[in-house]
Scaffold this motif. Structure first.
Motif, PDB file in Angstrom:
ATOM      1  N   MET A  14       0.855  -1.143  -0.069  1.00 27.38           N
ATOM      2  CA  MET A  14       0.286   0.126  -0.084  1.00 27.38           C
ATOM      3  C   MET A  14       1.012   1.247  -0.016  1.00 27.38           C
ATOM      4  O   MET A  14       2.068   0.987   0.371  1.00 27.38           O
ATOM      5  N   THR A  15       0.381   2.219  -0.174  1.00 16.39           N
ATOM      6  CA  THR A  15       1.029   3.751  -0.064  1.00 16.39           C
ATOM      7  C   THR A  15       1.080   4.143   1.480  1.00 16.39           C
ATOM      8  O   THR A  15       0.410   3.468   2.247  1.00 16.39           O
ATOM      9  N   GLU A  17       0.318   6.717   2.652  1.00 17.01           N
ATOM     10  CA  GLU A  17      -0.877   7.518   2.901  1.00 17.01           C
ATOM     11  C   GLU A  17      -2.012   6.412   3.479  1.00 17.01           C
ATOM     12  O   GLU A  17      -2.842   6.853   4.626  1.00 17.01           O
ATOM     13  N   GLU A  18      -2.209   5.553   2.666  1.00 18.44           N
ATOM     14  CA  GLU A  18      -3.238   4.473   3.015  1.00 18.44           C
ATOM     15  C   GLU A  18      -3.085   3.796   4.297  1.00 18.44           C
ATOM     16  O   GLU A  18      -3.860   3.569   5.198  1.00 18.44           O
ATOM     17  N   SER A  21      -3.936   5.981   7.329  1.00 21.53           N
ATOM     18  CA  SER A  21      -5.227   6.201   7.305  1.00 21.53           C
ATOM     19  C   SER A  21      -5.954   4.673   8.089  1.00 21.53           C
ATOM     20  O   SER A  21      -6.765   4.797   8.834  1.00 21.53           O
TER      21      SER A  21
END
Length: 152
Positions: A14-15, A17-18, A21
């Motif tokens: 995943m990134t 940011e993901e 979150s």
């Protein structure tokens, strides 16, 4: 903290940011995450112990197998005096009988030891595979995240 997020993002594909979150969503579920990590640590420890014990047993079993194989093929009855030979037989015949008798003794032991060594080898390989597959997240945390936490 960014290194940890990058490591987690790498693990989850995943990134960053993901992942951040996702962590925010899991803040209330920290006990469940903790329980999962503890379960994986327990599995890792159990399979590591099984791996160590099975490797030690395999080592001993292989040494015994080699010893009995050598004894089987190198058995020589040493020196036989004329007094030891039964009446009606030559020294060579009697020596051959003693060697055949010893081989009849060693062959079942060698077969049992060979089977035991094979079973222990399978157990050792299985314990390694189970440790890797069932405790993946724990191994990743120990290898990737903990070193970054301790370096700070």
């Amino acid at each position: 903290m960014d290194d940890i997020l990058k490591a987690l993002a790498k693990m989850l594909n995943m990134t960053v940011e993901e992942v951040s979150s996702l962590i925010e969503t899991f803040k209330g579920n920290a006990p469940q995450i903790y329980e999962m990590i503890i379960k994986e640590k327990m599995m890792h420890d159990i399979f590591s112990l099984l791996e160590t014990v099975s490797f030690a047993a395999l080592f001993v079993s292989v040494i015994l197998l080699v010893f009995f194989l050598v004894m089987n093929f190198r058995y020589d009855t040493a020196y036989i005096s004329g007094w030891d030979v039964p009446t009606g037989k030559t020294k060579e015949e009697y020596k051959g009988e003693l060697i055949a008798q010893a081989r009849q003794t060693y062959v079942p032991i060698i077969k049992i030891n060979f089977i035991t060594s094979g079973v222990i080898l399978i157990l050792w390989i299985t314990s390694i595979a189970l440790k890797i597959t069932l405790a993946q997240n724990y191994i990743f945390i120990v290898n990737e995240i903990l070193p970054r936490l301790t370096n700070k």
